[in-house]
Design a protein around this motif. Structure first.
Motif, PDB file in Angstrom:
ATOM      1  N   UNK A   1      87.272  28.194   8.782  1.00 34.28           N
ATOM      2  CA  UNK A   1      87.139  26.957   9.548  1.00 34.28           C
ATOM      3  C   UNK A   1      86.497  27.212  10.911  1.00 34.28           C
ATOM      4  N   UNK A   2      85.678  26.287  11.365  1.00 36.25           N
ATOM      5  CA  UNK A   2      85.088  26.342  12.704  1.00 36.25           C
ATOM      6  C   UNK A   2      85.264  24.980  13.384  1.00 36.25           C
ATOM      7  N   UNK A   3      85.042  24.979  14.700  1.00 35.89           N
ATOM      8  CA  UNK A   3      85.213  23.765  15.493  1.00 35.89           C
ATOM      9  C   UNK A   3      83.982  23.547  16.373  1.00 35.89           C
ATOM     10  N   UNK A   4      83.706  22.308  16.686  1.00 35.04           N
ATOM     11  CA  UNK A   4      82.498  21.993  17.433  1.00 35.04           C
ATOM     12  C   UNK A   4      82.651  22.173  18.938  1.00 35.04           C
ATOM     13  N   UNK A   5      83.867  22.103  19.448  1.00 33.68           N
ATOM     14  CA  UNK A   5      84.034  22.233  20.894  1.00 33.68           C
ATOM     15  C   UNK A   5      85.316  22.970  21.237  1.00 33.68           C
ATOM     16  N   UNK A   6      85.342  23.494  22.443  1.00 27.45           N
ATOM     17  CA  UNK A   6      86.499  24.224  22.937  1.00 27.45           C
ATOM     18  C   UNK A   6      87.732  23.334  22.895  1.00 27.45           C
ATOM     19  N   UNK A   7      88.883  23.885  22.480  1.00 33.05           N
ATOM     20  CA  UNK A   7      90.098  23.058  22.407  1.00 33.05           C
ATOM     21  C   UNK A   7      90.560  22.599  23.781  1.00 33.05           C
TER      22      UNK A   7
ATOM     23  N   UNK B   1      82.705  28.663  16.376  1.00 32.61           N
ATOM     24  CA  UNK B   1      81.830  27.488  16.424  1.00 32.61           C
ATOM     25  C   UNK B   1      81.651  26.945  17.819  1.00 32.61           C
ATOM     26  N   UNK B   2      82.516  27.327  18.747  1.00 36.38           N
ATOM     27  CA  UNK B   2      82.395  26.894  20.140  1.00 36.38           C
ATOM     28  C   UNK B   2      82.394  28.130  21.033  1.00 36.38           C
ATOM     29  N   UNK B   3      82.047  27.946  22.288  1.00 28.89           N
ATOM     30  CA  UNK B   3      82.067  29.043  23.252  1.00 28.89           C
ATOM     31  C   UNK B   3      82.971  28.676  24.429  1.00 28.89           C
ATOM     32  N   UNK B   4      83.393  29.702  25.157  1.00 23.57           N
ATOM     33  CA  UNK B   4      84.260  29.499  26.315  1.00 23.57           C
ATOM     34  C   UNK B   4      83.628  30.172  27.527  1.00 23.57           C
ATOM     35  N   UNK B   5      83.990  29.737  28.726  1.00 27.29           N
ATOM     36  CA  UNK B   5      83.364  30.313  29.928  1.00 27.29           C
ATOM     37  C   UNK B   5      83.862  31.720  30.229  1.00 27.29           C
TER      38      UNK B   5
END
Length: 281
Positions: free
Chosen positions: A94-100, A176-180
């Motif tokens: 599973x992947x996600x489109x944006x940071x939680x 699927x998303x990235x974090x700073x």
């Protein structure tokens, strides 16, 4: 008039000269061939080293862009596998489109536990210094994202790290998303050294082009021996004393030769995260 004996000697002399010339030409061609081979090998070595020196702590689809300064093992170790067989189960895709969304309490203490085939690795997380990173792992591990995943990379030259967090096991996977990027001025990073016990994020940052900031995903690395690295990788946790013994066992087993497709030097030990959790205390 030339006698038959003189003619025979003349022909023999010419034959001898031709043989000597052929031998000289052969030696010259061999020297040229060998120098070309040496040059090609030299260029190949330089290119391989350059590729490794610029190979990123790849994450979430990274390719050539980054700066993890690593040299592969000169020869693969033949040490026996010190770890157990993985628990049954499948890796999640599973992947996600944006940071939680942020759900952690930055003032609380959090611990990430990696129950691996080689032993338990407990990591004290830096929630206040790296809240986005800790929040992301709290979310992912709550979904079972790292369960049954392999730690796909062990480096034992130049820098000394075990890299995990990729469900694909190739160094190319991510959520699927990235974090700073966070906490890059952590007090523990002194003199360009990530000290043993540091847990930090992999990313795609390229110090030469200054591109690839804020590109962390799910891949991270555990430093088992002081390693010289630029402060470009979010330090977000510290391995416990017992966890360091597990890392040492993994490192002592050595690394494999670089994979021809990914360039990863996989650990000889079968390092699989059977279960990964984050707990609040």
């Amino acid at each position: 008039m030339v006698s038959q004996e003189q003619r025979r000697r003349q022909l023999a002399r010419e034959k001898y000269l031709r043989q000597q010339q052929r031998r000289t030409d052969a030696r010259r061609k061999a020297r040229i061939r060998n120098s070309v081979i040496a040059s090609v090998l030299g260029v190949t070595v330089v290119l391989v080293v350059a590729a490794v020196l610029t190979k990123p702590f790849e994450d979430d689809g990274a390719s050539e862009n980054a700066n993890a300064e690593v040299t592969p093992s000169a020869s693969p170790s033949k040490a026996p596998d010190p770890c157990e067989k993985p628990a049954p189960g499948k890796v999640k895709s599973e992947t996600w489109k944006k940071e939680p969304a942020m759900t952690i309490d930055e003032s609380a203490k959090y611990t990430m536990k990696l129950d691996t085939t080689c032993g338990e690795i407990d990591i004290a997380l830096k929630a206040s210094a790296a809240p986005h990173t800790v929040n992301s792992f709290n979310f992912l591990l709550g979904k079972g994202y790292l369960d049954h995943t392999k730690c796909h990379r062990l480096t034992d030259r130049g820098i000394y790290v075990l890299q995990c967090g990729d469900p694909q096991g190739t160094g190319m996977g991510g959520p699927g998303y990235t974090i700073p990027d966070e906490n890059l001025k952590d007090k523990s990073l002194k003199g360009g050294i990530y000290p043993a016990g540091t847990v930090a994020m992999a990313n795609q940052y390229n110090a030469q082009t200054k591109q690839g900031r804020d590109s962390g995903g799910s891949q991270f690395f555990l430093v088992y021996q002081d390693s010289q690295l630029p402060p470009d990788y979010t330090p977000f946790g510290t391995v416990s004393e017992a966890g360091m013994k597990v890392l040492k066992k993994i490192a002592d087993a050595g690394a494999q030769a670089p994979d021809p497709q990914t360039g990863n030097t996989a650990p000889n030990a079968t390092v699989v995260i059977n279960k990964a959790t984050v707990t609040k205390s």
